[in-house]
Design a protein around this motif. Structure first.
Motif, PDB file in Angstrom:
ATOM      1  N   PRO A 276      -4.850  41.591 -10.253  1.00 15.30           N
ATOM      2  CA  PRO A 276      -5.442  40.737  -9.238  1.00 15.30           C
ATOM      3  C   PRO A 276      -4.364  40.170  -8.343  1.00 15.30           C
ATOM      4  O   PRO A 276      -3.217  40.027  -8.733  1.00 15.30           O
ATOM      5  CB  PRO A 276      -6.110  39.630 -10.063  1.00 15.30           C
ATOM      6  N   GLY A 277      -4.717  39.840  -7.121  1.00 15.54           N
ATOM      7  CA  GLY A 277      -3.723  39.189  -6.280  1.00 15.54           C
ATOM      8  C   GLY A 277      -4.064  39.245  -4.812  1.00 15.54           C
ATOM      9  O   GLY A 277      -5.174  39.581  -4.415  1.00 15.54           O
ATOM     10  N   THR A 278      -3.096  38.934  -3.990  1.00 18.33           N
ATOM     11  CA  THR A 278      -3.281  38.801  -2.563  1.00 18.33           C
ATOM     12  C   THR A 278      -3.028  40.122  -1.871  1.00 18.33           C
ATOM     13  O   THR A 278      -2.479  41.050  -2.437  1.00 18.33           O
ATOM     14  CB  THR A 278      -2.300  37.757  -2.020  1.00 18.33           C
ATOM     15  N   ALA A 279      -3.407  40.196  -0.605  1.00 16.69           N
ATOM     16  CA  ALA A 279      -3.201  41.412   0.171  1.00 16.69           C
ATOM     17  C   ALA A 279      -1.721  41.645   0.405  1.00 16.69           C
ATOM     18  O   ALA A 279      -0.961  40.723   0.664  1.00 16.69           O
ATOM     19  CB  ALA A 279      -3.938  41.302   1.501  1.00 16.69           C
ATOM     20  N   SER A 280      -1.324  42.921   0.355  1.00 22.00           N
ATOM     21  CA  SER A 280       0.089  43.237   0.466  1.00 22.00           C
ATOM     22  C   SER A 280       0.608  43.066   1.873  1.00 22.00           C
ATOM     23  O   SER A 280       1.813  43.026   2.099  1.00 22.00           O
ATOM     24  CB  SER A 280       0.342  44.661  -0.001  1.00 22.00           C
ATOM     25  N   HIS A 281      -0.284  42.976   2.892  1.00 17.46           N
ATOM     26  CA  HIS A 281       0.191  42.884   4.263  1.00 17.46           C
ATOM     27  C   HIS A 281       0.336  41.440   4.722  1.00 17.46           C
ATOM     28  O   HIS A 281       0.556  41.180   5.902  1.00 17.46           O
ATOM     29  CB  HIS A 281      -0.757  43.644   5.194  1.00 17.46           C
ATOM     30  N   ALA A 282       0.212  40.465   3.818  1.00 19.65           N
ATOM     31  CA  ALA A 282       0.466  39.079   4.175  1.00 19.65           C
ATOM     32  C   ALA A 282       1.916  38.929   4.611  1.00 19.65           C
ATOM     33  O   ALA A 282       2.807  39.591   4.096  1.00 19.65           O
ATOM     34  CB  ALA A 282       0.171  38.171   2.985  1.00 19.65           C
ATOM     35  N   THR A 283       2.154  38.077   5.598  1.00 19.53           N
ATOM     36  CA  THR A 283       3.506  37.892   6.103  1.00 19.53           C
ATOM     37  C   THR A 283       3.919  36.438   5.990  1.00 19.53           C
ATOM     38  O   THR A 283       3.096  35.531   6.080  1.00 19.53           O
ATOM     39  CB  THR A 283       3.611  38.343   7.571  1.00 19.53           C
ATOM     40  N   ALA A 284       5.209  36.220   5.828  1.00 18.22           N
ATOM     41  CA  ALA A 284       5.759  34.885   5.686  1.00 18.22           C
ATOM     42  C   ALA A 284       6.110  34.308   7.055  1.00 18.22           C
ATOM     43  O   ALA A 284       6.396  35.034   8.005  1.00 18.22           O
ATOM     44  CB  ALA A 284       6.995  34.922   4.803  1.00 18.22           C
ATOM     45  N   GLU A 285       6.123  32.998   7.141  1.00 19.47           N
ATOM     46  CA  GLU A 285       6.541  32.314   8.354  1.00 19.47           C
ATOM     47  C   GLU A 285       8.055  32.438   8.527  1.00 19.47           C
ATOM     48  O   GLU A 285       8.795  32.516   7.545  1.00 19.47           O
ATOM     49  CB  GLU A 285       6.137  30.841   8.284  1.00 19.47           C
ATOM     50  N   PRO A 286       8.539  32.424   9.774  1.00 20.45           N
ATOM     51  CA  PRO A 286       9.998  32.492   9.997  1.00 20.45           C
ATOM     52  C   PRO A 286      10.775  31.416   9.249  1.00 20.45           C
ATOM     53  O   PRO A 286      11.889  31.665   8.779  1.00 20.45           O
ATOM     54  CB  PRO A 286      10.121  32.331  11.516  1.00 20.45           C
ATOM     55  N   ALA A 287      10.192  30.225   9.115  1.00 22.74           N
ATOM     56  CA  ALA A 287      10.892  29.143   8.413  1.00 22.74           C
ATOM     57  C   ALA A 287      11.144  29.496   6.957  1.00 22.74           C
ATOM     58  O   ALA A 287      12.156  29.081   6.375  1.00 22.74           O
ATOM     59  CB  ALA A 287      10.081  27.848   8.511  1.00 22.74           C
ATOM     60  N   ALA A 288      10.228  30.263   6.350  1.00 20.20           N
ATOM     61  CA  ALA A 288      10.415  30.661   4.957  1.00 20.20           C
ATOM     62  C   ALA A 288      11.616  31.579   4.820  1.00 20.20           C
ATOM     63  O   ALA A 288      12.386  31.491   3.858  1.00 20.20           O
ATOM     64  CB  ALA A 288       9.153  31.333   4.430  1.00 20.20           C
ATOM     65  N   TRP A 289      11.779  32.484   5.773  1.00 24.65           N
ATOM     66  CA  TRP A 289      12.938  33.374   5.751  1.00 24.65           C
ATOM     67  C   TRP A 289      14.234  32.587   5.955  1.00 24.65           C
ATOM     68  O   TRP A 289      15.241  32.838   5.287  1.00 24.65           O
ATOM     69  CB  TRP A 289      12.790  34.453   6.827  1.00 24.65           C
ATOM     70  N   ARG A 290      14.214  31.625   6.877  1.00 25.20           N
ATOM     71  CA  ARG A 290      15.411  30.813   7.116  1.00 25.20           C
ATOM     72  C   ARG A 290      15.799  30.030   5.872  1.00 25.20           C
ATOM     73  O   ARG A 290      16.992  29.846   5.587  1.00 25.20           O
ATOM     74  CB  ARG A 290      15.169  29.865   8.291  1.00 25.20           C
ATOM     75  N   LYS A 291      14.810  29.561   5.133  1.00 27.81           N
ATOM     76  CA  LYS A 291      15.080  28.812   3.900  1.00 27.81           C
ATOM     77  C   LYS A 291      15.979  29.603   2.960  1.00 27.81           C
ATOM     78  O   LYS A 291      16.835  29.029   2.266  1.00 27.81           O
ATOM     79  CB  LYS A 291      13.762  28.475   3.215  1.00 27.81           C
ATOM     80  N   TRP A 292      15.808  30.917   2.937  1.00 29.02           N
ATOM     81  CA  TRP A 292      16.581  31.775   2.035  1.00 29.02           C
ATOM     82  C   TRP A 292      17.738  32.468   2.743  1.00 29.02           C
ATOM     83  O   TRP A 292      18.352  33.394   2.202  1.00 29.02           O
ATOM     84  CB  TRP A 292      15.645  32.801   1.389  1.00 29.02           C
TER      85      TRP A 292
END
Length: 291
Positions: free
Chosen positions: A50-66
């Protein structure tokens, strides 16, 4: 063709195998292990999770966090799956997915390292992975992997104890595959339909054992992630559409002081530098009827 895997600290009985490896790696399919089946006839499997759709995308801020630049968004999964699974017949082997899309697939093996920050990272970045879990590595905390499963990341079979399968008899191979299959099904509520042989080592008895225990395909890889860079099978040292990448749940003791999230961030950088998106492996596989 040589296939590299990165071993954990469990595997002292395989010292002769480990000595043959480069730093951070563990062996390939030696002996009578066979190569991957031609992609035109490969069949494979999903492990229904079970889980979420694989094509979900992250916000740019999430990428900057890492400390990362966003990867290209993965395309919608194809309606006509390029790998189709049969419920009967010989168990196929595949090392990449036939596709012209500029996507790659990340697989993460074993389960030794259980870094909470990695779950946070996956929740933030929404990068799909496929987990090949080995019971000796995960039995101390099955619950760690359930949040990843809830995100849509599938759990697949990687044996009970991580033996080189082509060095043990059929009866023992069945114990390894069927034993892990039973535990993973009980713990995570779904039966794995993919199998990865430790070290990439397998033979015809492995195919028999896998088919008898439930999984319907054996999955290899074309690249393996180390700490900062990947090892490539391609002489050109570049990714190709549909490549399967091998990584591991590993921590500072195995990663020369780096954390799991640092290793994974480096992996995403290497993928992004070549302009690839990360898709979910199971979204490109047609399960057999009834699964």
């Amino acid at each position: 063709m040589r296939r590299r895997n990165t071993g954990g600290r469990f595997y002292a009985p395989l010292a002769s195998v480990l000595l043959a490896l480069s730093v951070g790696g563990c062996s390939t399919s030696g002996g009578d292990a066979t190569g991957p089946a031609p992609t035109s006839s490969a069949s494979a499997t999903v492990g229904g999770t079970p889980g979420t759709a694989s094509h979900a995308t992250a916000e740019p801020a999430a990428w900057r966090k890492w400390g990362l630049t966003p990867l290209p968004a993965a395309p919608q999964p194809p309606a006509d799956k390029p790998i189709k699974l049969s419920a009967t017949g010989p168990v196929p082997v595949f090392a990449h997915v036939p596709t012209s899309r500029k996507v790659v697939f990340i697989t993460v093996d074993d389960g030794l390292e259980k870094d909470p920050r990695f779950i946070e990272m996956m929740r933030d970045l929404k990068i799909p992975i496929t987990m090949f879990l080995m019971n000796d590595a995960i039995k101390s905390d099955y619950g760690y992997f359930k949040p990843l499963q809830a995100m849509g990341d599938h759990i697949q079979n990687h044996t009970l104890h991580h033996p080189a399968m082509n060095t043990i008899p059929l009866v023992r191979q069945k114990q390894e595959v069927c034993g892990d299959q039973k535990i993973l099904t009980q713990q995570f509520g779904t039966a794995p339909l993919l199998f990865r042989p430790p070290y990439g080592a397998y033979n015809n008895n492995t195919k028999i054992a896998v088919g008898a225990c439930g999984p319907r395909a054996i999955v290899w890889w074309r690249e393996s992630m180390q700490v900062r860079n990947m090892q490539y099978q391609d002489p050109g040292k570049k990714l190709r559409p549909g490549d399967i990448i091998l990584a591991h749940f590993r921590g500072p003791a195995e990663l020369k002081g780096a954390t799991m999230t640092e290793m994974f961030a480096n992996l995403l950088r290497r993928i992004g530098e070549q302009g690839f998106a990360v898709a979910r492996l199971e979204d490109y596989i047609q399960p057999p009827a009834g699964h």
